[in-house]
Scaffold this active site. Structure first.
Site, PDB file in Angstrom:
ATOM      1  N   ASP A   7       0.881  -1.166   0.000  1.00 37.65           N
ATOM      2  CA  ASP A   7       0.000   0.000   0.000  1.00 37.65           C
ATOM      3  C   ASP A   7       0.918   1.216   0.000  1.00 37.65           C
ATOM      4  OD1 ASP A   7      -2.149   1.766   0.247  1.00 37.65           O
ATOM      5  OD2 ASP A   7      -2.138   1.629   2.431  1.00 37.65           O
ATOM      6  N   GLU A  67      -1.617  -1.679  -4.427  1.00 43.18           N
ATOM      7  CA  GLU A  67      -2.861  -0.930  -4.515  1.00 43.18           C
ATOM      8  C   GLU A  67      -2.687   0.221  -5.483  1.00 43.18           C
ATOM      9  OE1 GLU A  67      -5.885  -0.369  -1.209  1.00 43.18           O
ATOM     10  OE2 GLU A  67      -4.836   1.552  -1.207  1.00 43.18           O
ATOM     11  N   ASP A 139      -2.064   1.213   7.315  1.00 42.72           N
ATOM     12  CA  ASP A 139      -1.293   0.977   6.088  1.00 42.72           C
ATOM     13  C   ASP A 139      -0.939  -0.503   5.931  1.00 42.72           C
ATOM     14  OD1 ASP A 139      -1.113   3.746   5.214  1.00 42.72           O
ATOM     15  OD2 ASP A 139       0.253   4.034   6.902  1.00 42.72           O
TER      16      ASP A 139
END
Length: 175
Positions: A7, A67, A139
Site C-alpha cells: 500500500d 494498490e 497501512d
C-alpha cells in the site's frame, strides 16, 4: 504461493506478506516503511526502494500486488503518491516478480464485502482472516488486504487456466 501486498505512500508504505494455498491463507509478516520527511523526495524514494528490497529478500514472495492510486484533491500529493507507487511497482519487478495492481474498491470488496469499507473495517477483517496479524497499522492492514485480494483473484484465474468449470457452477451457484 507467497504474496506480498504493498500500500504505497511517500510518508508511509504498508506491506504485508501472506502464504496462500488454495483458499487457505496464512499471515507471514507485516509492517510499515516510513521515509524521512526531512529529506528531499528523491532520497525518500531511495529509502522506500531499499526498504521494499530488504523485505523482498527476507520473505521471498512469489508474486506482488500493489494498490492502485486514485487522484487526491491536492495535485502535489497525488504526484508524490504516484512516485511512491512507481517505486512499489518497480522494486518487485526488478526481482522478476509478477506484479498485479488492484483498485482500493476492489480490495475492500474482496475482503470486507463492500467497496466503501472504512479503514477500521479493513483492520478488523485482516485480524479475523489472518490470525497472528496483530498490532496492525491502517497501512499494513491495507497491504495485507491487497495480498488477500490477489490470492482470491489468483485462485479464480488458476481455476480458469486449468480448464476447470466456473467455481460458481461447481459449487452449485448460478446455473
Amino acid at each position: 504461493m507467497r504474496v506480498i501486498g504493498l500500500d504505497p505512500g511517500l510518508r508511509a508504505t504498508g506491506w504485508g506478506v501472506i502464504e496462500a494455498e488454495g483458499s487457505r491463507l496464512k499471515h507471514v509478516a507485516h509492517g510499515t516503511l516510513r521515509s524521512d520527511s526531512s529529506c528531499e523526495v528523491p532520497a525518500r524514494l531511495v529509502q522506500l526502494k531499499l526498504g521494499i528490497e530488504e523485505i523482498l529478500r527476507e520473505f521471498l514472495p512469489d508474486e506482488a500486488a500493489v494498490e492502485e492510486t486514485l487522484a487526491n484533491k491536492n495535485p502535489a500529493s497525488t504526484l508524490k503518491l504516484g512516485m511512491a507507487r512507481g517505486v512499489a511497482l518497480l522494486a518487485p519487478a526488478l526481482r522478476g516478480l509478477p506484479v498485479t495492481q488492484y483498485l482500493p474498491m476492489i480490495v475492500k470488496k474482496s475482503v470486507v464485502g463492500t467497496g466503501h469499507a472504512k479503514k477500521e473495517q479493513v483492520v478488523m477483517m485482516m485480524q479475523r482472516l489472518l490470525p497472528g496479524a496483530t498490532d496492525l497499522s491502517p497501512d499494513a492492514a491495507d497491504a495485507l488486504a491487497v495480498a488477500v485480494c490477489h490470492a482470491h483473484n489468483l485462485e479464480t484465474r488458476q481455476a480458469w487456466a486449468s480448464g476447470r468449470a466456473d467455481p460458481l457452477l461447481q459449487s452449485g451457484g448460478f446455473r
